[in-house]
Design an enzyme around this catalytic site. Sequence first.
Site, PDB file in Angstrom:
ATOM      1  N   LYS A 213       0.875  -1.176   0.000  1.00  0.00           N
ATOM      2  CA  LYS A 213       0.000   0.000   0.000  1.00  0.00           C
ATOM      3  C   LYS A 213       0.909   1.222   0.000  1.00  0.00           C
ATOM      4  O   LYS A 213       1.509   1.583   1.013  1.00  0.00           O
ATOM      5  CB  LYS A 213      -0.940   0.033   1.200  1.00  0.00           C
ATOM      6  CG  LYS A 213      -1.940   1.169   1.041  1.00  0.00           C
ATOM      7  CD  LYS A 213      -2.961   1.233   2.112  1.00  0.00           C
ATOM      8  CE  LYS A 213      -4.044   2.221   1.742  1.00  0.00           C
ATOM      9  NZ  LYS A 213      -3.588   3.448   1.067  1.00  0.00           N
ATOM     10  N   PHE A 302      -1.734  -1.707 -10.150  1.00  0.00           N
ATOM     11  CA  PHE A 302      -2.217  -2.892  -9.444  1.00  0.00           C
ATOM     12  C   PHE A 302      -3.472  -3.487 -10.057  1.00  0.00           C
ATOM     13  O   PHE A 302      -3.952  -4.516  -9.597  1.00  0.00           O
ATOM     14  CB  PHE A 302      -2.459  -2.597  -7.963  1.00  0.00           C
ATOM     15  CG  PHE A 302      -3.243  -1.339  -7.681  1.00  0.00           C
ATOM     16  CD1 PHE A 302      -4.601  -1.272  -7.882  1.00  0.00           C
ATOM     17  CD2 PHE A 302      -2.592  -0.214  -7.189  1.00  0.00           C
ATOM     18  CE1 PHE A 302      -5.319  -0.125  -7.617  1.00  0.00           C
ATOM     19  CE2 PHE A 302      -3.295   0.948  -6.913  1.00  0.00           C
ATOM     20  CZ  PHE A 302      -4.668   0.986  -7.130  1.00  0.00           C
TER      21      PHE A 302
END
Length: 517
Positions: A213, A302
Site C-alpha cells: 500500500k 495494481f
Amino acid sequence: MSTPLAALAEASGRAAGTSSRLAKRDAIAACLRGTDADEVEIAVAWLSGETRQGRIGVGWSTLSSLRGTPAAEPTLTLRDADAALGEVAAASGKGSAATRSATLRALFARASAAEQDFLVRLLVGELRQGALEGVMLDAIAAAAGLPPADVRRAAMVSGSLRETARVAMAEGAAGLARFAVALHRPIQPMLATPADDIAGAMAKLGTAALEWKVDGARVQVHKAGGEVKVYTRALKDVTVSVPEIVEALQALAAQELILDGEAVALAADGSPQPFQMTMRRFGRKLEVERMRAELPLAVYFFDCLHVDGASLLDRHAQERFNALAAALPASLVIPRIVTADVAAAEDFYADALARGHEGVMAKALDAPYEAGRRGASWLKVKRAHTLDLVVLAAEWGHGRRKGWLSNLHLGARDPASGGWVLLGKTFKGMTDALLEWQTRELLAHERSRDSYTVWVEPELVVEIAFNDLQESPQYPGGLALRFARVKGYRADKEAKDADTIDTVRALHAAQAARSGS
C-alpha cells in the site's frame, strides 16, 4: 419553472432526520422528481454535500458574519443560488474578497432561516445528512423509475453522479444505455475498507493477494494507440504534469489499456517520499521538467480494467492481475504475493513497512472491480500511531448521530504557553454507546456554544489513532493528523498527562527522516 431552494433544504432536513436508508432515499427521490430538468445536476451535487464550483474559499466565521437577518419568506431558486456561488468562485484579483462578501451577503439576504442554515453547512462541508453516494444512486433510480443496477453502472463508467442523474431523469433507460466503458473517459476508482490487522484481513478473505500500500497519488491511466491520458482519483486530467508516466505507457506494446495504480515521488535512495511531496507534482503545468528532476515519480499499477478492446471490469481479480502482468513489465507492477498463510502475509507486511510504505492491501481473488464502491473484497492494513489528546470542542452530529456530540476538536498540550494546540478533528471510531457517554460528559464540561459547536473545558483525554502527520497551514501548530479515529477515552489520565505539541513535532520529524526528506 425553476426549483425553490426551500424544497432542497426541506429534503435535506428530512434525509438528515432519519436513520433509515429507505427514508433518506425516498426524501431525495421526491425532491428530484420535483426538480426542473436544467437544475437536476445542481440538486444532486448539493444533496451530496458538494457544490458544482468546489470550495469557494470562505470559512465558517466569515459566512456566519454575512448571514444577517433572514428573509421572511423563501424566494430563492436553485438557479439563483448556484449563479451566486459561481460569481463567488470566479472572483479573483484585487477587491475579490469584498466582491465575494457582497455577493454572499446579498444571497443570504434573500434566504430564509432554513435556507441560510442549509447554505452555510453546504459551503463549509458540514452538510452531513447521510446522503452518501449509494443512497443518492438509489434515489436517482427511484426518481427516474429505473433499476438501481443500471444507474450504478452508468455512474461507474461515466465517472459523474450528476451527469448520470441528468440523463436518467431526462432520457430514462435509453439515455443510460449510451454509457459504456470508453478510453479517455475515466471511471470511478474502487475503494478499500480498513482492517485492524493482517490476521483479521486474512480471516475474512482466505487465500488473498497482498500488495504494497503505497502512500502516493491514485492514478488511472488510459492508452489509445500513442495517446496516453492520466487522471487522478477525482478523475481530473493531470497528463501534462506526469510525463514519466506517459512515456512509460507509450513504450508498451498493448494498443488499448485502462490501468489503476499509484504514483509516488521517490527520494535519492529510491525510498518513497511523504504524500505531500508527491502531490507537489500534480496540477503543475509550468516547470514540469524541473519538478521531474527534483521529484521523480515512480508508478505502480495494481489493476487492469481494459486491454485491447476487452473490458475486464466484471472479470475476477485474478484474471485482471494476469492481464496486468502480461501487458506490463515487472517494474511497473505493484509487488504482490498470493497466499493463505498468515505468517507469510505478516512477513510481507513487515517488509512493506521496512521499505517505507504505509502498509498492504489484501484483495479477494474472485471479486470484480467495483468501481466507485468501498467493498469488502479490498481490505487495507496500515501502521497506525496513537496520541493522547485533549478534547477542546465537539460539534453536534447529523442523521443517525443527531442529538449527540460527534465531531471532536483535538488538541495537544503546549508546555511553553500552558495552552492547547489544535491538531484536527474526527468523528470516526465511535460506537453508539461511546457517543451517548461522550455527549453526557462533554456537556458536563461545557464552556460555551453556538448552534453547531460546544466548547468544553480541556479536561477529557482521548486516545487517538492516526496514520501519519502532515504539514497544514490551517492549524496553529502547522501540523494535522491524517485519518484520525477514536480508540477510547483515558480515564486514567488528566489533561496534564496529554501528549505535548513537542512530541507531535518529534513524530513528524521522525516520519520525515524515515521517508528520506
